[in-house]
Design a protein around this motif. Sequence first.
Motif, short mmCIF file in Angstrom:
data_model
loop_
_atom_site.label_atom_id
_atom_site.label_comp_id
_atom_site.label_asym_id
_atom_site.label_seq_id
_atom_site.Cartn_x
_atom_site.Cartn_y
_atom_site.Cartn_z
N ARG A 1 0.84 -1.22 0.00
CA ARG A 1 0.00 0.00 0.00
C ARG A 1 0.86 1.25 0.00
NH1 ARG A 1 -2.76 -2.14 4.31
NH2 ARG A 1 -2.18 -0.34 5.57
N GLU A 2 1.97 1.22 0.77
CA GLU A 2 2.84 2.39 0.81
C GLU A 2 3.49 2.63 -0.55
OE1 GLU A 2 4.58 5.69 2.53
OE2 GLU A 2 3.02 4.37 3.30
N ILE A 3 3.93 1.52 -1.22
CA ILE A 3 4.52 1.66 -2.55
C ILE A 3 3.49 2.22 -3.53
CG2 ILE A 3 5.44 0.35 -4.51
CD1 ILE A 3 6.76 -1.52 -2.48
N ALA A 4 2.26 1.69 -3.47
CA ALA A 4 1.21 2.17 -4.37
C ALA A 4 0.87 3.62 -4.11
CB ALA A 4 -0.03 1.30 -4.22
N LYS B 1 10.90 2.34 -9.53
CA LYS B 1 11.76 3.24 -8.77
C LYS B 1 11.35 3.27 -7.29
CE LYS B 1 13.03 6.36 -12.56
NZ LYS B 1 12.95 7.74 -13.07
N VAL B 2 10.04 3.34 -7.04
CA VAL B 2 9.56 3.40 -5.65
C VAL B 2 9.89 2.11 -4.91
CG1 VAL B 2 7.51 3.61 -4.20
CG2 VAL B 2 7.76 5.06 -6.22
N GLU C 1 13.25 -0.55 -0.70
CA GLU C 1 14.29 -1.45 -0.19
C GLU C 1 15.32 -0.67 0.63
OE1 GLU C 1 14.62 -4.76 -0.53
OE2 GLU C 1 12.70 -4.93 -1.58
N VAL C 2 15.71 0.50 0.12
CA VAL C 2 16.67 1.33 0.86
C VAL C 2 16.06 1.83 2.16
CG1 VAL C 2 18.03 3.45 0.75
CG2 VAL C 2 17.79 2.03 -1.29
#
Length: 525
Positions: free
Chosen positions: A268-271, A295-296, A301-302
Amino acid sequence: MLYKLGIYMELFIYFLLTLGIGALIGFILSKRFTEGRIKLAENAVKKIGDDAKKEAENIKKEAMLQAKDYLYQAKTEFEKETKERKTELQKLERRFLQKEEHLDKKVNLLDQKEINISKSEKNLVQLEKEILEKERKYNALVKEQMEQLEKIAGMSSENAKKRLMELMENDAKHEAAKKIKKIEDETKEMADKIAKDIISLSIERYAADCVTEKTVSVVSLPNDEMKGRIIGREGRNIRAIEAATGVDLIIDDTPEAVILSGHSPIRREIAKTSLERLINDGRIHPARIEEIVGKVQAEMEVTLREAGEQAAFDVGVHGIHSELIKLIGKLKFRTSFAQNVFQHSLEVAFIAGILASELKVGVKQAKRAGLLHDIGKAVDHEVEGSHAIIGANLAKKYGESPEIIHAISAHHNDESPQSVLAVLVQAADTLSAARPGARREMLETYVKRLEDLEGIANSFPGVSKSYAVQAGRELRVIVESLAISDEDSIMTARDIAKKIEAELSYPGQIKITVIRETRAIEYAK
């Protein structure tokens, strides 16, 4: 005319004679010169040959000397090695001789033992016959005595054994209950005060905010026209977003907002981040969506790694494997009973460290175990097993110590705690989960747990009523005074606690209070 011709002829003859004489002289001189040079060359060759012979003789002498030296060294080393080998062989020979002597002695002892055994066997056969005869007589006497006792007592031996066992069992239970009550009374006087002081100090020294569990995220839009662009022609954009992120997009009548629905907080955070960037960029099409989401995901991951590193730094533990660091970061987006697992792990680490410092045991090891105790919750549902066992397997895979692995696997009693560290982590986990406001349960789950607690208590004989109070943290059981004695009430409380532990799943701990009272009622007329 003839005279001149004669003169010319004479001159010509003189010339020829002179030329011949000169040639002869030159030939003679040339021959002598050549012979001289040949002689010089022969002398030089002879000298060179003599020098070469001398040099060859010198080289030959040096080679002979070197060969003699090499042979001498080789001979010396060979003699030395031969001497060492000879010494070793002598030692081995002495050892073999000693072993041979020991073996001879053992063989003699064995021969003697065999002789003794053969004698003993004869004696044993005789003794066995005597024992069998005595056993037969004993059994006959016992049988006769049993028959007489059954006639006197008026009951069979089986009934008598059963009655005796019941009496002994009841006496043992009463004695055990009295002993348990005495031990509990003695230990509670000191243990309760010390435990309360340590627990209250630990909770006072650390308190964290609570995070409410969510399954949806809301993305604000600049205007309602953006909804059409997000959907795209024939819905291609919304399908591309859902396929790339694994999250459902809900576009309804909510003004200037889009709802993202999914059980994975990370997805959800990536979306959400991807959709916000697409809205700000203005270019929304499938290719751009895949690019932004990729990219997101890389940035996520970082972010997870940095969150894990920051947590390890805040707690003060070092040397954790990079994969475990990443899993710790994932806990930032996981919740349990509406409690954020990342914050819960930090809280358990700090509380475990405080408890360890009060008990004078390893603080850093306690913090490390507390931080990693719920690491199994960071793994997706494809991995089977409880999160405690999964976390222990991960810790073992990435090089954690056996003490840390055992503390992780035992913090929910999947394994019996065998160390002080395991008990500390279990206590810190319970404190973090049970403190007021830490967790939030659904009403149906809460009511069901209260009903299950009361149902377990009511299943025991002699229980008249039971009440689950303090949000299910305490179970008060009222028993019949005529059916259960004071000593039996202690055993009843212990049996109820064991059944609750075996059948129910709950955070923290539950206090069982058994109440027995005797009422004397009389009426004045």
